[in-house]
Design a protein around this motif. Structure first.
Motif, short mmCIF file in Angstrom:
data_model
loop_
_atom_site.label_atom_id
_atom_site.label_comp_id
_atom_site.label_asym_id
_atom_site.label_seq_id
_atom_site.Cartn_x
_atom_site.Cartn_y
_atom_site.Cartn_z
N PRO A 1 16.24 -7.19 -11.57
CA PRO A 1 16.55 -8.01 -12.75
C PRO A 1 17.58 -7.30 -13.63
CG PRO A 1 14.17 -7.77 -12.47
CD PRO A 1 14.83 -6.83 -11.49
N SER A 2 18.51 -8.05 -14.17
CA SER A 2 19.56 -7.45 -14.98
C SER A 2 18.98 -6.67 -16.16
CB SER A 2 20.54 -8.51 -15.47
OG SER A 2 19.87 -9.51 -16.22
N GLY A 3 17.88 -7.12 -16.72
CA GLY A 3 17.26 -6.41 -17.83
C GLY A 3 16.77 -5.02 -17.47
N THR B 1 15.57 7.76 -21.16
CA THR B 1 16.31 6.50 -21.30
C THR B 1 15.35 5.31 -21.38
OG1 THR B 1 16.66 6.37 -18.90
CG2 THR B 1 18.41 7.35 -20.21
N ASP B 2 14.24 5.38 -20.66
CA ASP B 2 13.24 4.32 -20.73
C ASP B 2 12.68 4.22 -22.15
OD1 ASP B 2 11.72 2.26 -19.29
OD2 ASP B 2 9.98 3.56 -19.65
N GLN B 3 12.36 5.35 -22.72
CA GLN B 3 11.83 5.39 -24.08
C GLN B 3 12.87 4.85 -25.07
OE1 GLN B 3 10.63 9.30 -25.36
NE2 GLN B 3 9.94 8.60 -27.35
N MET B 4 14.13 5.25 -24.90
CA MET B 4 15.20 4.82 -25.80
C MET B 4 15.38 3.30 -25.75
SD MET B 4 19.19 6.09 -25.80
CE MET B 4 19.57 5.35 -24.21
N VAL B 5 15.44 2.75 -24.55
CA VAL B 5 15.67 1.31 -24.40
C VAL B 5 14.46 0.52 -24.89
CG1 VAL B 5 16.04 -0.54 -22.73
CG2 VAL B 5 17.37 1.56 -22.56
N GLU C 1 12.34 1.36 -27.11
CA GLU C 1 12.31 1.39 -28.57
C GLU C 1 13.26 0.35 -29.14
OE1 GLU C 1 13.32 4.33 -32.32
OE2 GLU C 1 12.78 5.24 -30.41
N ASP C 2 14.44 0.22 -28.55
CA ASP C 2 15.40 -0.79 -28.98
C ASP C 2 14.79 -2.18 -28.81
OD1 ASP C 2 17.90 -1.64 -30.02
OD2 ASP C 2 18.62 -2.04 -28.00
N TRP C 3 14.16 -2.42 -27.67
CA TRP C 3 13.53 -3.72 -27.42
C TRP C 3 12.43 -4.01 -28.43
CZ3 TRP C 3 12.46 -3.67 -21.41
CH2 TRP C 3 13.68 -3.72 -20.73
N TYR D 1 12.42 -3.57 -31.51
CA TYR D 1 13.00 -4.14 -32.72
C TYR D 1 13.43 -5.58 -32.50
CZ TYR D 1 13.13 0.74 -34.13
OH TYR D 1 12.79 2.03 -34.41
N ASP D 2 13.87 -5.88 -31.29
CA ASP D 2 14.31 -7.24 -30.95
C ASP D 2 14.15 -7.42 -29.44
OD1 ASP D 2 15.51 -9.70 -30.52
OD2 ASP D 2 17.45 -9.14 -31.34
N GLU D 3 13.09 -8.08 -29.04
CA GLU D 3 12.79 -8.24 -27.62
C GLU D 3 13.93 -8.91 -26.86
OE1 GLU D 3 9.66 -10.74 -24.99
OE2 GLU D 3 8.79 -9.57 -26.63
N ARG D 4 14.66 -9.77 -27.56
CA ARG D 4 15.78 -10.46 -26.89
C ARG D 4 16.93 -9.52 -26.55
NH1 ARG D 4 17.79 -14.77 -30.58
NH2 ARG D 4 17.50 -13.09 -32.05
N SER D 5 16.92 -8.32 -27.12
CA SER D 5 18.02 -7.39 -26.83
C SER D 5 17.99 -6.94 -25.37
CB SER D 5 17.99 -6.18 -27.77
OG SER D 5 16.98 -5.28 -27.41
#
Length: 117
Positions: free
Chosen positions: A25-27, A56-60, A62-64, A66-70
């Motif tokens: 999956p692209s995500g 990197t998993d933790q970083m991404v 964490e970003d998600w 804040y906004d799951e659609r990211s």
């Protein structure tokens, strides 16, 4: 900075090719960052690859948070994760990472409009 742009463009192209058959999956493309780093930098240190993957998993994620659609911004997340592998490997500082990300974001179209795949 041009060398970083070339490095990122090539890695992103390879990653997009790797997911083109739909098997990944692209995500989840960001999960390939440590593998591509390892391949492109001729590095086969399993412990370091695992450390990169975890970081990197933790970083991404964490970003998600804040906004799951990211998660639909898969190109951005891959590039961010790929470059962060250089930080984990001790090749660049986090400050340099931020500078490179700012430059790369200004040069490449890493964002998907409308939050859809």
């Amino acid at each position: 900075m041009k060398k970083w742009l070339i490095e990122v463009e090539e890695a992103l192209s390879e990653a997009l090719n790797a997911i083109s058959d739909g098997g990944i999956p692209s995500g989840n493309m960001y999960m390939l960052a440590s593998i591509f780093y390892s391949k492109r930098q001729n590095m086969n240190n399993t412990a370091l690859i695992n450390e990169m993957s975890d970081a990197t998993d933790q970083m991404v994620k964490e970003d998600w948070s804040y906004d799951e659609r990211s998660k639909y911004q898969y190109k951005f997340h891959f590039v961010s994760a790929y470059l962060f592998c250089f930080v984990v490997a001790g090749k660049i500082t986090e400050m340099k990472y931020d500078q490179i990300m700012e430059f790369v974001n200004g040069q490449m179209d890493l964002f998907t409009e409308g939050y859809s795949e």
